[in-house]
Design a protein around this motif. Structure first.
Motif, PDB file in Angstrom:
ATOM      1  N   VAL A  44      -3.896   8.232  11.810  1.00 19.44           N
ATOM      2  CA  VAL A  44      -4.680   8.027  10.596  1.00 19.44           C
ATOM      3  C   VAL A  44      -5.522   6.778  10.804  1.00 19.44           C
ATOM      4  CG1 VAL A  44      -4.608   7.602   8.120  1.00 19.44           C
ATOM      5  CG2 VAL A  44      -2.905   9.116   9.172  1.00 19.44           C
ATOM      6  N   GLU A  45      -6.826   6.930  10.743  1.00 21.58           N
ATOM      7  CA  GLU A  45      -7.730   5.803  10.975  1.00 21.58           C
ATOM      8  C   GLU A  45      -7.704   4.834   9.799  1.00 21.58           C
ATOM      9  OE1 GLU A  45      -9.289   5.156  13.715  1.00 21.58           O
ATOM     10  OE2 GLU A  45      -8.770   7.030  14.748  1.00 21.58           O
ATOM     11  N   LEU A  46      -7.649   3.539  10.118  1.00 19.51           N
ATOM     12  CA  LEU A  46      -7.671   2.492   9.102  1.00 19.51           C
ATOM     13  C   LEU A  46      -8.819   1.532   9.372  1.00 19.51           C
ATOM     14  CD1 LEU A  46      -3.882   1.496   8.949  1.00 19.51           C
ATOM     15  CD2 LEU A  46      -5.093   2.983   7.349  1.00 19.51           C
ATOM     16  N   THR A  47      -9.457   1.072   8.298  1.00 20.32           N
ATOM     17  CA  THR A  47     -10.405  -0.018   8.453  1.00 20.32           C
ATOM     18  C   THR A  47      -9.619  -1.303   8.684  1.00 20.32           C
ATOM     19  OG1 THR A  47     -10.428  -0.578   6.105  1.00 20.32           O
ATOM     20  CG2 THR A  47     -11.966   1.140   6.842  1.00 20.32           C
ATOM     21  N   ASN A  48     -10.314  -2.366   9.070  1.00 21.87           N
ATOM     22  CA  ASN A  48      -9.644  -3.634   9.299  1.00 21.87           C
ATOM     23  C   ASN A  48      -8.945  -4.121   8.020  1.00 21.87           C
ATOM     24  OD1 ASN A  48      -9.143  -6.125  10.934  1.00 21.87           O
ATOM     25  ND2 ASN A  48     -10.385  -7.055   9.322  1.00 21.87           N
ATOM     26  N   GLY A  49      -9.643  -3.998   6.893  1.00 23.35           N
ATOM     27  CA  GLY A  49      -9.055  -4.428   5.631  1.00 23.35           C
ATOM     28  C   GLY A  49      -7.833  -3.609   5.254  1.00 23.35           C
ATOM     29  N   GLU A  50      -7.899  -2.290   5.466  1.00 24.19           N
ATOM     30  CA  GLU A  50      -6.767  -1.420   5.145  1.00 24.19           C
ATOM     31  C   GLU A  50      -5.568  -1.726   6.030  1.00 24.19           C
ATOM     32  OE1 GLU A  50      -9.568   2.350   3.757  1.00 24.19           O
ATOM     33  OE2 GLU A  50      -8.663   2.289   5.754  1.00 24.19           O
ATOM     34  N   PHE A  51      -5.821  -1.973   7.311  1.00 26.73           N
ATOM     35  CA  PHE A  51      -4.719  -2.318   8.214  1.00 26.73           C
ATOM     36  C   PHE A  51      -4.047  -3.613   7.777  1.00 26.73           C
ATOM     37  CE2 PHE A  51      -3.453  -5.166  11.647  1.00 26.73           C
ATOM     38  CZ  PHE A  51      -2.372  -4.464  12.169  1.00 26.73           C
ATOM     39  N   CYS A  52      -4.840  -4.651   7.501  1.00 25.10           N
ATOM     40  CA  CYS A  52      -4.267  -5.946   7.109  1.00 25.10           C
ATOM     41  C   CYS A  52      -3.509  -5.839   5.790  1.00 25.10           C
ATOM     42  CB  CYS A  52      -5.365  -6.991   7.008  1.00 25.10           C
ATOM     43  SG  CYS A  52      -6.142  -7.402   8.589  1.00 25.10           S
ATOM     44  N   LEU A  53      -4.034  -5.018   4.877  1.00 22.59           N
ATOM     45  CA  LEU A  53      -3.373  -4.831   3.592  1.00 22.59           C
ATOM     46  C   LEU A  53      -2.033  -4.122   3.776  1.00 22.59           C
ATOM     47  CD1 LEU A  53      -3.705  -5.161   0.514  1.00 22.59           C
ATOM     48  CD2 LEU A  53      -4.815  -2.912   0.493  1.00 22.59           C
ATOM     49  N   LEU A  54      -2.008  -3.038   4.560  1.00 24.33           N
ATOM     50  CA  LEU A  54      -0.763  -2.314   4.796  1.00 24.33           C
ATOM     51  C   LEU A  54       0.238  -3.192   5.546  1.00 24.33           C
ATOM     52  CD1 LEU A  54       0.888   0.253   4.618  1.00 24.33           C
ATOM     53  CD2 LEU A  54      -0.254   1.082   6.695  1.00 24.33           C
ATOM     54  N   ASN A  55      -0.236  -3.972   6.491  1.00 22.91           N
ATOM     55  CA  ASN A  55       0.627  -4.890   7.230  1.00 22.91           C
ATOM     56  C   ASN A  55       1.284  -5.888   6.280  1.00 22.91           C
ATOM     57  OD1 ASN A  55       1.835  -6.139   9.476  1.00 22.91           O
ATOM     58  ND2 ASN A  55       0.110  -7.541   9.722  1.00 22.91           N
ATOM     59  N   ALA A  56       0.509  -6.384   5.313  1.00 22.72           N
ATOM     60  CA  ALA A  56       1.057  -7.333   4.332  1.00 22.72           C
ATOM     61  C   ALA A  56       2.136  -6.680   3.487  1.00 22.72           C
ATOM     62  CB  ALA A  56      -0.065  -7.863   3.445  1.00 22.72           C
ATOM     63  N   PHE A  57       1.904  -5.452   3.065  1.00 21.21           N
ATOM     64  CA  PHE A  57       2.908  -4.738   2.270  1.00 21.21           C
ATOM     65  C   PHE A  57       4.183  -4.508   3.071  1.00 21.21           C
ATOM     66  CE2 PHE A  57      -0.514  -2.963  -0.625  1.00 21.21           C
ATOM     67  CZ  PHE A  57      -0.001  -3.535  -1.778  1.00 21.21           C
ATOM     68  N   LEU A  58       4.038  -4.068   4.328  1.00 18.64           N
ATOM     69  CA  LEU A  58       5.210  -3.727   5.137  1.00 18.64           C
ATOM     70  C   LEU A  58       6.009  -4.963   5.527  1.00 18.64           C
ATOM     71  CD1 LEU A  58       3.701  -0.940   7.427  1.00 18.64           C
ATOM     72  CD2 LEU A  58       5.001  -0.701   5.303  1.00 18.64           C
ATOM     73  N   ALA A  59       5.344  -6.113   5.593  1.00 22.35           N
ATOM     74  CA  ALA A  59       6.046  -7.353   5.912  1.00 22.35           C
ATOM     75  C   ALA A  59       6.873  -7.849   4.727  1.00 22.35           C
ATOM     76  CB  ALA A  59       5.047  -8.430   6.332  1.00 22.35           C
ATOM     77  N   ALA A  60       6.568  -7.334   3.538  1.00 22.90           N
ATOM     78  CA  ALA A  60       7.294  -7.778   2.342  1.00 22.90           C
ATOM     79  C   ALA A  60       7.585  -6.576   1.443  1.00 22.90           C
ATOM     80  CB  ALA A  60       6.477  -8.813   1.583  1.00 22.90           C
ATOM     81  N   PRO A  61       8.373  -5.613   1.930  1.00 22.64           N
ATOM     82  CA  PRO A  61       8.647  -4.416   1.123  1.00 22.64           C
ATOM     83  C   PRO A  61       9.453  -4.747  -0.125  1.00 22.64           C
ATOM     84  CG  PRO A  61      10.118  -4.502   3.023  1.00 22.64           C
ATOM     85  CD  PRO A  61       9.119  -5.607   3.199  1.00 22.64           C
ATOM     86  N   ARG A  62       9.128  -4.013  -1.198  1.00 14.78           N
ATOM     87  CA  ARG A  62       9.828  -4.141  -2.473  1.00 14.78           C
ATOM     88  C   ARG A  62       9.757  -5.552  -3.052  1.00 14.78           C
ATOM     89  NH1 ARG A  62      14.719   0.252  -1.276  1.00 14.78           N
ATOM     90  NH2 ARG A  62      13.389   2.053  -1.699  1.00 14.78           N
ATOM     91  N   GLN A  63       8.708  -6.270  -2.678  1.00 14.43           N
ATOM     92  CA  GLN A  63       8.421  -7.576  -3.272  1.00 14.43           C
ATOM     93  C   GLN A  63       7.065  -7.495  -3.961  1.00 14.43           C
ATOM     94  OE1 GLN A  63       8.873 -10.973  -0.624  1.00 14.43           O
ATOM     95  NE2 GLN A  63      10.244  -9.807   0.701  1.00 14.43           N
ATOM     96  N   VAL A  64       6.981  -8.010  -5.161  1.00 13.31           N
ATOM     97  CA  VAL A  64       5.715  -7.985  -5.885  1.00 13.31           C
ATOM     98  C   VAL A  64       4.753  -8.978  -5.242  1.00 13.31           C
ATOM     99  CG1 VAL A  64       4.565  -8.373  -8.087  1.00 13.31           C
ATOM    100  CG2 VAL A  64       6.847  -7.318  -8.032  1.00 13.31           C
ATOM    101  N   LEU A  65       3.581  -8.497  -4.877  1.00 11.25           N
ATOM    102  CA  LEU A  65       2.548  -9.338  -4.276  1.00 11.25           C
ATOM    103  C   LEU A  65       1.354  -9.394  -5.214  1.00 11.25           C
ATOM    104  CD1 LEU A  65       2.653  -8.023  -0.575  1.00 11.25           C
ATOM    105  CD2 LEU A  65       3.822 -10.013  -1.535  1.00 11.25           C
ATOM    106  N   SER A  66       0.904 -10.605  -5.512  1.00  9.75           N
ATOM    107  CA  SER A  66      -0.241 -10.776  -6.400  1.00  9.75           C
ATOM    108  C   SER A  66      -1.528 -10.401  -5.669  1.00  9.75           C
ATOM    109  CB  SER A  66      -0.329 -12.227  -6.873  1.00  9.75           C
ATOM    110  OG  SER A  66      -0.640 -13.082  -5.774  1.00  9.75           O
ATOM    111  N   ARG A  67      -2.603 -10.214  -6.429  1.00 10.59           N
ATOM    112  CA  ARG A  67      -3.899  -9.915  -5.815  1.00 10.59           C
ATOM    113  C   ARG A  67      -4.324 -11.066  -4.901  1.00 10.59           C
ATOM    114  NH1 ARG A  67      -4.527  -7.403 -10.820  1.00 10.59           N
ATOM    115  NH2 ARG A  67      -5.194  -5.216 -10.669  1.00 10.59           N
TER     116      ARG A  67
END
Length: 249
Positions: free
Chosen positions: A162-185
């Motif tokens: 699944v192709e990701l843009t740079n922003g999408e990759f960095c965003l998904l990486n941030a989510f996966l590094a902190a699963p089930r934790q609320v992250l602010s904008r």
């Protein structure tokens, strides 16, 4: 179709019959298998996939298996099983001294190899759980998905890229590094490096696009959930594959 949420073993052997035999047998026993016939193909596999264990033949064209094993051990703690037709004790001792985790002489039972692979994978999982939070991730796995950090490759549960843009990759990486934790904008903006955006609603657009790529129904997401007034949370069990027990960079 391939499920990337199972252990991934790389078989490196110049014998096509052996590669096919092991790929079929291990594949029938819930092991994902990639095969390579030499060091060059092995390196290409590492660039594309997050490998959990390598089965390495000693007799390789162009580069001896001992040399490959030495280089692997210098760069990582990837579990290595050496297979060889050589029965000399000196070869076995040398392979183990180079850092191989196990050694099997040909011909060997496929069932025995499977048992040794499973034992090493269990040991590796224990080491990974005790490696600590300070180790960098080489990949993340969640619900059959796999994100390879080094190659920025996202693979679906069906084994499709699944192709990701740079922003999408960095965003998904941030989510996966902190699963089930609320992250602010603000946290997500910083993690996804969207510094040129003037307002934080830009992150909502990025999340909408990412949902379209990983959610079965983007209008009713199950992974990326909105927490009103707080931000977003990634609601899934995430497996972190650490570089401390990973593959060469």
């Amino acid at each position: 179709m391939t499920n990337v949420n199972i252990p991934h073993v790389l078989v490196v052997d110049d014998d096509p019959a052996m590669r096919e035999l092991l790929a079929d047998y291990l594949g029938d026993n819930d092991i994902r298998v990639t095969v390579a016939c030499n060091g060059t193909e092995m390196a290409a596999a590492f660039e594309s996939f997050a490998i959990d264990l390598i089965v390495l033949d000693l007799r390789m064209p162009g580069e001896d298996g001992m040399q490959i094993a030495r280089r692997l051990r210098e760069q990582s703690a990837l579990p290595i099983i050496i297979v060889s037709g050589r029965r000399d004790e000196a070869d076995r001792v040398m392979a183990l001294e180079l850092g191989a985790d196990d050694y099997l002489t040909k011909p060997f039972s496929s069932r025995e190899l499977l048992a040794r692979i499973r034992a090493l994978l269990r040991r590796s999982a224990v080491s990974a759980s005790g490696a600590g939070r300070g180790t960098d991730a080489r990949a993340y796995r969640f619900d059959g998905w796999e994100l390879n950090i080094g190659t920025r490759r996202l693979t679906s549960p069906m084994g499709e890229r699944v192709e990701l843009t740079n922003g999408e990759f960095c965003l998904l990486n941030a989510f996966l590094a902190a699963p089930r934790q609320v992250l602010s904008r603000e946290q997500l903006l910083e993690s996804s490096r969207l510094y040129d955006d003037v307002y934080d609603r830009s992150i909502d657009v990025q999340i909408l696009r990412l949902r379209r790529k990983i959610e079965q129904d983007p209008s009713h997401p199950t992974f990326i959930l909105t927490v009103r007034g707080a931000g977003y949370v990634f609601d899934a069990i995430v497996e972190k594959l650490s570089r401390a027990v990973g593959f060469p960079d």
